[in-house]
Every structure is written in structure tokens, then in C-alpha cells.
Write an enzyme that holds these catalytic residues in place. Sequence first.
Site, PDB file in Angstrom:
ATOM      1  N   HIS A 155       0.835  -1.223   0.000  1.00  0.00           N
ATOM      2  CA  HIS A 155       0.000   0.000   0.000  1.00  0.00           C
ATOM      3  C   HIS A 155       0.860   1.259   0.000  1.00  0.00           C
ATOM      4  O   HIS A 155       0.415   2.300   0.494  1.00  0.00           O
ATOM      5  CB  HIS A 155      -0.965   0.029   1.194  1.00  0.00           C
ATOM      6  CG  HIS A 155      -1.703  -1.247   1.410  1.00  0.00           C
ATOM      7  ND1 HIS A 155      -2.934  -1.513   0.852  1.00  0.00           N
ATOM      8  CD2 HIS A 155      -1.361  -2.366   2.110  1.00  0.00           C
ATOM      9  CE1 HIS A 155      -3.325  -2.730   1.217  1.00  0.00           C
ATOM     10  NE2 HIS A 155      -2.392  -3.272   1.974  1.00  0.00           N
ATOM     11  N   SER A 276      15.285  21.399 -16.191  1.00  0.00           N
ATOM     12  CA  SER A 276      14.078  22.166 -16.492  1.00  0.00           C
ATOM     13  C   SER A 276      14.489  23.459 -17.174  1.00  0.00           C
ATOM     14  O   SER A 276      15.579  23.983 -16.929  1.00  0.00           O
ATOM     15  CB  SER A 276      13.343  22.462 -15.181  1.00  0.00           C
ATOM     16  OG  SER A 276      12.621  23.660 -15.289  1.00  0.00           O
ATOM     17  N   LYS A 282      16.232  21.754 -10.916  1.00  0.00           N
ATOM     18  CA  LYS A 282      15.584  20.490 -11.254  1.00  0.00           C
ATOM     19  C   LYS A 282      16.518  19.470 -11.910  1.00  0.00           C
ATOM     20  O   LYS A 282      17.373  19.812 -12.705  1.00  0.00           O
ATOM     21  CB  LYS A 282      14.403  20.728 -12.204  1.00  0.00           C
ATOM     22  CG  LYS A 282      13.188  21.349 -11.565  1.00  0.00           C
ATOM     23  CD  LYS A 282      12.579  20.538 -10.438  1.00  0.00           C
ATOM     24  CE  LYS A 282      11.760  19.376 -10.943  1.00  0.00           C
ATOM     25  NZ  LYS A 282      10.525  19.808 -11.604  1.00  0.00           N
ATOM     26  N   GLU A 289      10.164   8.290 -16.840  1.00  0.00           N
ATOM     27  CA  GLU A 289       8.805   8.759 -17.145  1.00  0.00           C
ATOM     28  C   GLU A 289       8.387   8.381 -18.561  1.00  0.00           C
ATOM     29  O   GLU A 289       7.246   7.991 -18.806  1.00  0.00           O
ATOM     30  CB  GLU A 289       8.712  10.272 -16.970  1.00  0.00           C
ATOM     31  CG  GLU A 289       8.791  10.700 -15.510  1.00  0.00           C
ATOM     32  CD  GLU A 289       8.912  12.207 -15.388  1.00  0.00           C
ATOM     33  OE1 GLU A 289       7.884  12.891 -15.495  1.00  0.00           O
ATOM     34  OE2 GLU A 289      10.037  12.699 -15.197  1.00  0.00           O
TER      35      GLU A 289
END
Length: 465
Positions: A155, A276, A282, A289
Site C-alpha cells: 500500500h 528544467s 531540477k 517517465e
Amino acid sequence: MKLWSGRFGKDTDALVNAFNASIDFDQRLYRDDIRGSLAHAKMLTDCGILNRDDGEAIRRGLLEILSDIEAGKIEFSAEHEDIHMNIEALLTERIGDAGKRLHTARSRNDQVAVDFRMYVRREIGSVIRCLLSLEAVLCDKAKAHQMTVMPGYTHLQRAQPVSFAHHLMAYANMFVRDVTRLEDCRERLNKCPLGCGALAGTSYPIDRWKTAEELDFDAPMENSMDGVSDRDYALELLSDLSILMTHLSRFAEEIILWCSWEFKFVELDDAYATGSSIMPQKKNPDVAELVRGKTGRVYGSLMSLLTTMKGLPLAYNKDMQEDKEPVFDALDTVKMCLPVFAAMLDTMKVLPENMRQAAGRGFINATDCADYLTKKGMAFRDAYTVTGQLVALCAQQGKTLEELSLPELKAASELFDTDVYEALHLENCMALRKSYGGPAIHETSQQIKEIEDFIAERRKEDEEA
Ligand code: ARG
């Protein structure tokens, strides 16, 4: 002029030509198409259906076309619709009448079926090779982290201590299944449709066993209607690739979580992360992804072909020309995802201190505490309740279980003794999970060894093939 223009009184409309043509994408099959034609011509000659001179002219013509295609000297044309007719037209242009005899006892329906099977069969080998390289990276990483304790989750809540190696080997086992699934697909598809003709075989005395053998198939397909209309193997491949991408995307998701500041279990190498355009701080896990994102297109390919095939009457229908692009796209996608993902893993820095720190919070040794009491004679359910109360106490006081004093523990149960601190030590909790397949070092090293053997065995077979 079209190869099939005989019964037509008009030229095909230009829009129809463009709509019907598949040459833009099926030119990828050129090698398989030529190989299939070589085998077909040889069989026709051996069976006395073609004379030796024609057979030889066809053979030489096809080989020449092959080398010209590979040298980039050929421009295919939409006028000839697909790779099969492009090559046949080229051949006839070059060798004349003999070229026109090649299509004896054959149809494009069995021709495309045999080409596509050979293509898929070869590509399965490439995907398996990519999977084995990924497996090798996992084994290396796992070997270095068999004592690296991290929280195992259920979980997405910290649950029980595992090692980073154990976590990695979970994925390694999924990828082993992906390899064997692809091998199964390859084995099942390995029957030859050549000689099924348009759908109903042929009245020429062909030898289907000969072409099957020549093209490295185990046998000819048993039913000619099935032979030209079966695309199960493409569906099976797409299913296998979809499952593979499911595994890869779960892994990608974990990498994304692990490199967040919230986890910081790993840090990606600069070469495998991106920045970024506005936020100077970043460092983004774009590779992971994109792998997660591209999973959608592979599922899409599966859905697309399932839907194309659904409800098609026997035997061949032009709808089936839509089988190729999803398969090509899925294979391209998977073959791009696997190596970049493996390289990202290979170069990423693991941060064991952060994993250990996370493991230290969240009471992941609570089960071990209950097991401690159980081993001292308390029933597990009672031990579970006592431990639950201790967890509540700790949560109130901002402590971990091992930070409770012996009197505090004894207040909950007289069975607690000084040895409880050893039992609650996370490294011990993990080391004691020696059950088969568990995270104890003996078990993970066994798992690593099995997968290394698997890699070595498959690579050896590949070399020998
Ligand atoms: N380009 C076609 C395909 O990929 C080849 C088979 C065409 N057969 C036919 N009867 N029109 O399916």
C-alpha cells in the site's frame, strides 16, 4: 501497370492507390520477402514446376535486388502497393519472363504471412537480447546491495525490511518470465504458411515441407485457410510486449519515486537525467517517465490489432494489412526502452544510508516484535495485539520500538527480555527471513545465481544458433 490489371478497364484512382499502399511501412519486410521468394523458387525448381534456368535467373535476380536495396539504390513505389509487388516488379524488370513465373503456386496472402512470421521471429531474438542485458545489470547491482536494508512496502506504506538486492531481483524474475513468454511465442509461431496460396492451397505438386525446412520452420501450417488468416502470433507478441512494458513501467514508477526528495533512495547519473527550462534546481527522471508513458502506446498496439482481427471472416481480408504498423511500433518502442532503462539503472547511484534511515522509521520491525513474543510462547494473535499497543505508544512518544526501555516493554509483556533489542535490529530482521525466496543474503545470492545461469544459458544458445 499493375500486376493485377488484367480484369480492370480503368486505372486505379490516385487516392485509392495512396490509401491501399503499404510500401511505406512494409518495406521493412524486404529481407524476409526475398528469403521467402528464394525458398519458393528453389522448391518450384526442385519439384519440376519451374525449369532450372528460370530458377537460376530468379535466384540471381533476387540476390541482386537484395544487395541493391541494402546499398540504398532502390526506390520503392506506391504504384506497386506493397513490398511483395515492388520486388516482383523489380525482378521482372530485370530478368524478364522468368520473373513473371516466380508467383506460380503462391499468393500474396501466404507470402505476407511467411514474411511477417520470419520478421517477428527474428525480432523476438532482439528483444530477448535486450532483456538479458537488463538482467545482467540487475544482477550486478543486486550483488553490491545484498546487505543494503530498505523498507519493503505494501500500500506504499513501509511494511517489512528487505534488501535492495531483494527488491531488484523481484524485477529480474519478472523479466525472466518475459523472456520465456517470448520464447513460447517464437516456438508456437514457427510453422510455415508458405504454400497455403490465397486460401485453398494449390493444384501444383509443391513440397511445403521443403520450403518450411529451408526457412527454418518446424513444419508447414496444417490448414491453408488458417495459414493465411492467422495473426495469433502477432497478438501474442503484442501481449507479451505489453506485459513486459507493465513490468518496466512499474519499475520506472519506483525509480521516479526513489529519486524524489521525499525518498532519495537513488540518484540518477547526470547523463540519464534532464533539467528544467525554468527551474535551475531540477533534475528530472525523464527516461523513467517516458518508459512509463510509452507503455501506453504498446498497449495501444495490442488493442488496435485485437480490434482489427475481431470478427473478420475467413480467410484473408485487407484489414489484415493493418497488422504491421502496431507490431513495428511496439517492437521499436520496446527495443528503445530496454537499453536506455538498463543504462539508467547501471549508472544510477544507490544511497543506502537514506534507505536505512527510511527503514528505521515506520515500525517495519513490528512483525518481528510479534514474532519474538510468539517464539517465547505467546499466541501470534495476542503478540500482534501487544505489539500494536506498543506501536501506538511509540507513535505517541515519537519513538521507535527499539527505543523503548526494557521496563516499558515488560509492562506490555513479561516475555520481553534484553535479547529483544537484537531481534528488533533491522539487519537481523532481514537476515532471519531465510524462508525460500526471502530477503536473507543466502536467498538473494541464490536468486542472483539462478538468473546469472539463465542469462549464460540463453546467451550460449544464441551464439550456437
Ligand atoms: N500488403 C498486403 C498485406 O499486408 C499483402 C497481402 C495482399 N493480399 C491481397 N489479397 N490483397 O496484407
